[in-house]
Design a protein around this motif. Structure first.
Motif, PDB file in Angstrom:
ATOM      1  N   UNK A  58       0.917  -0.846  -0.129  1.00  0.00           N
ATOM      2  CA  UNK A  58       0.057   0.099   0.198  1.00  0.00           C
ATOM      3  C   UNK A  58       0.419   1.623   0.214  1.00  0.00           C
ATOM      4  N   UNK A  59       1.831   1.457   0.832  1.00  0.00           N
ATOM      5  CA  UNK A  59       2.949   2.317   1.515  1.00  0.00           C
ATOM      6  C   UNK A  59       3.918   2.727  -0.447  1.00  0.00           C
ATOM      7  N   UNK A  60       4.593   1.296  -0.489  1.00  0.00           N
ATOM      8  CA  UNK A  60       5.678   1.614  -1.069  1.00  0.00           C
ATOM      9  C   UNK A  60       4.973   1.649  -2.760  1.00  0.00           C
ATOM     10  N   UNK A  61       6.122   2.308  -3.662  1.00  0.00           N
ATOM     11  CA  UNK A  61       5.179   2.486  -4.768  1.00  0.00           C
ATOM     12  C   UNK A  61       6.605   1.657  -5.322  1.00  0.00           C
ATOM     13  N   UNK A  63       5.082  -1.666  -6.063  1.00  0.00           N
ATOM     14  CA  UNK A  63       5.999  -2.722  -4.836  1.00  0.00           C
ATOM     15  C   UNK A  63       4.182  -3.330  -5.079  1.00  0.00           C
ATOM     16  N   UNK A  64       3.999  -4.654  -5.584  1.00  0.00           N
ATOM     17  CA  UNK A  64       2.542  -5.210  -5.918  1.00  0.00           C
ATOM     18  C   UNK A  64       2.168  -6.024  -4.357  1.00  0.00           C
ATOM     19  N   UNK A  65       1.671  -6.947  -3.894  1.00  0.00           N
ATOM     20  CA  UNK A  65       1.187  -7.536  -2.978  1.00  0.00           C
ATOM     21  C   UNK A  65       2.788  -8.965  -2.897  1.00  0.00           C
ATOM     22  N   UNK A  66       2.746  -9.232  -4.346  1.00  0.00           N
ATOM     23  CA  UNK A  66       3.596 -10.547  -4.646  1.00  0.00           C
ATOM     24  C   UNK A  66       5.276 -10.311  -4.111  1.00  0.00           C
ATOM     25  N   UNK A  68       5.261  -6.998  -2.046  1.00  0.00           N
ATOM     26  CA  UNK A  68       6.050  -6.795  -0.264  1.00  0.00           C
ATOM     27  C   UNK A  68       6.440  -8.279   0.243  1.00  0.00           C
ATOM     28  N   UNK A  69       5.143  -9.913  -0.205  1.00  0.00           N
ATOM     29  CA  UNK A  69       5.386 -10.987   0.234  1.00  0.00           C
ATOM     30  C   UNK A  69       7.147 -11.642   0.147  1.00  0.00           C
ATOM     31  N   UNK A  70       7.536 -11.391  -0.333  1.00  0.00           N
ATOM     32  CA  UNK A  70       8.807 -11.515  -0.724  1.00  0.00           C
ATOM     33  C   UNK A  70      10.059 -10.730  -0.500  1.00  0.00           C
ATOM     34  N   UNK A  71       9.170  -9.258   0.124  1.00  0.00           N
ATOM     35  CA  UNK A  71       9.822  -8.751   1.714  1.00  0.00           C
ATOM     36  C   UNK A  71       9.778  -9.606   3.079  1.00  0.00           C
ATOM     37  N   UNK A  72       8.531  -9.912   3.205  1.00  0.00           N
ATOM     38  CA  UNK A  72       8.158 -10.559   4.967  1.00  0.00           C
ATOM     39  C   UNK A  72       8.774 -11.894   4.438  1.00  0.00           C
ATOM     40  N   UNK A  92      14.070  -9.710  -6.437  1.00  0.00           N
ATOM     41  CA  UNK A  92      13.491  -8.674  -7.506  1.00  0.00           C
ATOM     42  C   UNK A  92      12.740  -7.255  -7.123  1.00  0.00           C
ATOM     43  N   UNK A  93      13.779  -7.029  -6.009  1.00  0.00           N
ATOM     44  CA  UNK A  93      13.726  -5.696  -4.915  1.00  0.00           C
ATOM     45  C   UNK A  93      14.848  -5.696  -5.676  1.00  0.00           C
ATOM     46  N   UNK A  94      15.423  -4.120  -6.779  1.00  0.00           N
ATOM     47  CA  UNK A  94      16.279  -3.022  -6.791  1.00  0.00           C
ATOM     48  C   UNK A  94      16.767  -2.219  -6.077  1.00  0.00           C
ATOM     49  N   UNK A  95      18.231  -2.024  -6.954  1.00  0.00           N
ATOM     50  CA  UNK A  95      18.348  -0.478  -6.039  1.00  0.00           C
ATOM     51  C   UNK A  95      18.259   0.647  -6.748  1.00  0.00           C
ATOM     52  N   UNK A  96      16.763   0.223  -7.520  1.00  0.00           N
ATOM     53  CA  UNK A  96      16.176   1.860  -7.878  1.00  0.00           C
ATOM     54  C   UNK A  96      14.380   1.783  -7.731  1.00  0.00           C
ATOM     55  N   UNK A  97      13.826   0.396  -6.986  1.00  0.00           N
ATOM     56  CA  UNK A  97      12.475   0.573  -6.693  1.00  0.00           C
ATOM     57  C   UNK A  97      13.261   0.834  -4.855  1.00  0.00           C
ATOM     58  N   UNK A  98      14.444   0.114  -4.313  1.00  0.00           N
ATOM     59  CA  UNK A  98      15.083   1.186  -2.906  1.00  0.00           C
ATOM     60  C   UNK A  98      15.026   2.409  -2.943  1.00  0.00           C
ATOM     61  N   UNK A  99      15.936   3.047  -4.197  1.00  0.00           N
ATOM     62  CA  UNK A  99      15.786   4.014  -3.894  1.00  0.00           C
ATOM     63  C   UNK A  99      14.669   5.226  -3.760  1.00  0.00           C
ATOM     64  N   UNK A 100      13.115   4.587  -4.602  1.00  0.00           N
ATOM     65  CA  UNK A 100      12.686   5.079  -5.167  1.00  0.00           C
ATOM     66  C   UNK A 100      11.875   5.265  -3.707  1.00  0.00           C
ATOM     67  N   UNK A 101      11.531   4.187  -2.830  1.00  0.00           N
ATOM     68  CA  UNK A 101      10.836   4.487  -1.822  1.00  0.00           C
ATOM     69  C   UNK A 101      12.108   5.041  -0.682  1.00  0.00           C
ATOM     70  N   UNK A 102      13.118   4.886  -0.412  1.00  0.00           N
ATOM     71  CA  UNK A 102      13.272   5.189   0.852  1.00  0.00           C
ATOM     72  C   UNK A 102      12.773   6.344   1.720  1.00  0.00           C
ATOM     73  N   UNK A 103      11.895   6.916   1.223  1.00  0.00           N
ATOM     74  CA  UNK A 103      11.525   8.094   2.000  1.00  0.00           C
ATOM     75  C   UNK A 103      10.315   7.921   2.934  1.00  0.00           C
ATOM     76  N   UNK A 104       9.983   6.955   2.393  1.00  0.00           N
ATOM     77  CA  UNK A 104       8.523   5.754   2.289  1.00  0.00           C
ATOM     78  C   UNK A 104       8.851   4.761   3.738  1.00  0.00           C
ATOM     79  N   UNK A 105      10.221   4.583   3.841  1.00  0.00           N
ATOM     80  CA  UNK A 105      10.889   3.353   4.810  1.00  0.00           C
ATOM     81  C   UNK A 105      11.206   3.514   5.835  1.00  0.00           C
ATOM     82  N   UNK A 106      10.838   2.617   6.927  1.00  0.00           N
ATOM     83  CA  UNK A 106      11.852   3.245   8.300  1.00  0.00           C
ATOM     84  C   UNK A 106      12.056   1.173   8.170  1.00  0.00           C
ATOM     85  N   UNK A 107      12.718   1.339   9.957  1.00  0.00           N
ATOM     86  CA  UNK A 107      13.380   0.131   9.853  1.00  0.00           C
ATOM     87  C   UNK A 107      12.535   0.170  11.660  1.00  0.00           C
TER      88      UNK A 107
END
Length: 107
Positions: A58-61, A63-66, A68-72, A92-107
């Motif tokens: 829902x939050x990550x640009x 990233x679909x459910x599939x 997101x499930x890989x992350x979990x 399935x998660x690359x550098x560009x995807x992480x950079x695009x969503x960096x401001x949406x993520x926290x630990x």
């Protein structure tokens, strides 16, 4: 002849002013949109260590459910993330995807 020239001059000035105002408004809107993307409110951030797959998708640009499930699944298998950049290790998660969503993520 002078009357038509004066009319043309006034019309040109009016159109030029309208175009100038439109350009200024577009620049302001663009700057506001960029600021909103860079500085998201806390509620629009998601913890990669605590969020469900639904919350992540829902939050990550981009990233679909599939994905997101890989992350979990990765988190469950290898433990909590210690840095956001570790997401790049998830299949399935690359550098560009992480950079695009960096401001949406926290630990």
């Amino acid at each position: 002849m002078a009357k038509s020239t004066l009319y043309a001059l006034c019309l040109s000035l009016a159109l030029g002013g309208a175009l100038y105002q439109t350009a200024l408004h577009a620049e302001e809107a663009s700057a506001e949109a960029q600021a909103a993307q860079i500085f998201l409110p806390q509620q629009d951030q998601v913890s990669i260590n605590e969020a469900s797959a639904e919350q992540l998708s829902k939050v990550m640009n981009g990233v679909g459910l599939k994905k997101a499930q890989s992350i979990v699944s990765y988190r469950e298998q290898y433990g909590a993330f210690t840095a956001i950049e570790q997401l790049k290790e998830v299949p399935g998660i690359g550098n560009a995807l992480v950079e695009r969503n960096a401001s949406r993520l926290k630990l």
